[in-house]
Design a protein around this motif. Sequence first.
Motif, PDB file in Angstrom:
ATOM      1  N   LEU A  62      29.869  46.608  33.189  1.00 36.51           N
ATOM      2  CA  LEU A  62      28.666  47.351  32.778  1.00 36.51           C
ATOM      3  C   LEU A  62      28.956  48.212  31.543  1.00 36.51           C
ATOM      4  CD1 LEU A  62      27.228  48.362  36.262  1.00 36.51           C
ATOM      5  CD2 LEU A  62      26.202  46.776  34.622  1.00 36.51           C
ATOM      6  N   ASP A  66      27.199  47.796  27.813  1.00 37.46           N
ATOM      7  CA  ASP A  66      26.613  48.933  27.079  1.00 37.46           C
ATOM      8  C   ASP A  66      27.168  49.005  25.655  1.00 37.46           C
ATOM      9  OD1 ASP A  66      24.882  49.862  29.010  1.00 37.46           O
ATOM     10  OD2 ASP A  66      26.362  51.209  29.917  1.00 37.46           O
ATOM     11  N   GLU A  91      19.089  39.962  24.736  1.00 43.31           N
ATOM     12  CA  GLU A  91      18.359  39.554  25.937  1.00 43.31           C
ATOM     13  C   GLU A  91      19.312  38.992  26.995  1.00 43.31           C
ATOM     14  OE1 GLU A  91      14.648  36.576  27.213  1.00 43.31           O
ATOM     15  OE2 GLU A  91      15.281  36.757  25.110  1.00 43.31           O
ATOM     16  N   THR A  94      21.295  41.908  28.483  1.00 40.42           N
ATOM     17  CA  THR A  94      20.441  42.710  29.358  1.00 40.42           C
ATOM     18  C   THR A  94      20.241  42.009  30.694  1.00 40.42           C
ATOM     19  OG1 THR A  94      19.295  43.659  27.442  1.00 40.42           O
ATOM     20  CG2 THR A  94      18.202  43.837  29.571  1.00 40.42           C
ATOM     21  N   GLY A  95      20.114  40.679  30.645  1.00 39.63           N
ATOM     22  CA  GLY A  95      20.003  39.914  31.884  1.00 39.63           C
ATOM     23  C   GLY A  95      21.255  40.027  32.734  1.00 39.63           C
ATOM     24  N   ASN A  96      22.427  39.935  32.088  1.00 42.04           N
ATOM     25  CA  ASN A  96      23.695  40.130  32.811  1.00 42.04           C
ATOM     26  C   ASN A  96      23.763  41.524  33.423  1.00 42.04           C
ATOM     27  OD1 ASN A  96      25.386  38.250  30.266  1.00 42.04           O
ATOM     28  ND2 ASN A  96      24.890  37.547  32.311  1.00 42.04           N
ATOM     29  N   GLN A  97      23.332  42.497  32.655  1.00 40.96           N
ATOM     30  CA  GLN A  97      23.368  43.887  33.119  1.00 40.96           C
ATOM     31  C   GLN A  97      22.516  44.071  34.374  1.00 40.96           C
ATOM     32  OE1 GLN A  97      21.280  46.844  30.644  1.00 40.96           O
ATOM     33  NE2 GLN A  97      23.219  47.960  30.551  1.00 40.96           N
ATOM     34  N   GLN A  98      21.312  43.528  34.352  1.00 40.78           N
ATOM     35  CA  GLN A  98      20.410  43.666  35.495  1.00 40.78           C
ATOM     36  C   GLN A  98      20.966  42.969  36.736  1.00 40.78           C
ATOM     37  OE1 GLN A  98      16.781  42.086  33.880  1.00 40.78           O
ATOM     38  NE2 GLN A  98      16.221  43.996  32.852  1.00 40.78           N
ATOM     39  N   GLN A  99      21.562  41.795  36.556  1.00 46.06           N
ATOM     40  CA  GLN A  99      22.141  41.070  37.687  1.00 46.06           C
ATOM     41  C   GLN A  99      23.290  41.847  38.313  1.00 46.06           C
ATOM     42  OE1 GLN A  99      23.053  37.315  35.715  1.00 46.06           O
ATOM     43  NE2 GLN A  99      21.394  36.312  36.829  1.00 46.06           N
ATOM     44  N   GLN A 101      23.771  45.097  38.211  1.00 41.92           N
ATOM     45  CA  GLN A 101      23.261  46.308  38.848  1.00 41.92           C
ATOM     46  C   GLN A 101      22.663  46.011  40.215  1.00 41.92           C
ATOM     47  OE1 GLN A 101      20.649  47.567  35.704  1.00 41.92           O
ATOM     48  NE2 GLN A 101      22.169  48.941  34.786  1.00 41.92           N
ATOM     49  N   GLN A 102      22.144  44.792  40.382  1.00 43.96           N
ATOM     50  CA  GLN A 102      21.516  44.419  41.651  1.00 43.96           C
ATOM     51  C   GLN A 102      22.522  43.897  42.676  1.00 43.96           C
ATOM     52  OE1 GLN A 102      18.631  41.509  40.410  1.00 43.96           O
ATOM     53  NE2 GLN A 102      17.384  42.995  39.301  1.00 43.96           N
ATOM     54  N   THR A 165      29.123  36.894  32.970  1.00 48.25           N
ATOM     55  CA  THR A 165      29.307  38.071  32.123  1.00 48.25           C
ATOM     56  C   THR A 165      30.704  38.095  31.522  1.00 48.25           C
ATOM     57  OG1 THR A 165      27.772  39.315  33.519  1.00 48.25           O
ATOM     58  CG2 THR A 165      29.172  40.581  32.035  1.00 48.25           C
TER      59      THR A 165
END
Length: 249
Positions: A62, A66, A91, A94-99, A101-102, A165
């Motif tokens: 993460l 950033d 994009e 950001t998709g990797n980041q959201q995955q 985080q979830q 990632t």
Amino acid sequence: MWLLFEQPLNEKIRSYLRIEAVTQQVQAHQPFQLAHGELAFFRSLFELMELVDRADLRSDLLKDIDKQLQNIERWRQYPGVDQQQLASFAELLTGNQQQLQQQARPTAELKTDNLLAALRQRLTIPGGCGSFDLPLLHFWLAQPLEQRQQQALAWLKLLQPYTDTISRMLELLRSSGHWQDSLAMSGCYQATAEHNIDLLRVRIPAEHRVYPAISAHRNRFTIHLVNADTGKSDHRNLPLQLSLSLEQQ
């Protein structure tokens, strides 16, 4: 032909490279095209699970995302930059980041799978996967190939936010370095860099039959060439190509 060797200079990149290598192994075994290839797949899968379970891996990824997103914002200000390509890459990140985080516990679901749980215990025992030890495995092996392939893909998909990632981070890291021709005098090459190095990459002509023994720390490194036939230092003057990927500030 040039042989490529990579040397990480910190624990984070060392971990990324190990995960990349095991990911490639497990993906190569997943089609189950070789006899008894399923056990090789499972061994690689369990190695990957152990590596991905490292406590600080998610936070490292993460933080790296950033940094890359901040770099992209800076690059947007440069004239002549391909804005569409930058937007596409932002994009993806950001998709990797959201995955990530979830998914705080990437192996949680895998550890509750009955087949994987039974196999993980038995694979540590030499010859411990016979039909009398693991009837569940031999039932699974009797299922149609396509069904087994789809099951393997489903298992790997649970780890994909991490493996994808890491693949993207290493792609960026490698692309940040530039290849330069160098010469190892009497089989030795030493250098320092202005900033800390994340990854040192070395290419050596295969015809010389040598491999590098690398001693490196932060911003300096020494390469000793070892003769593959004798196992001893090779004292010839031999060409090298080097690429240094520096630590991001």
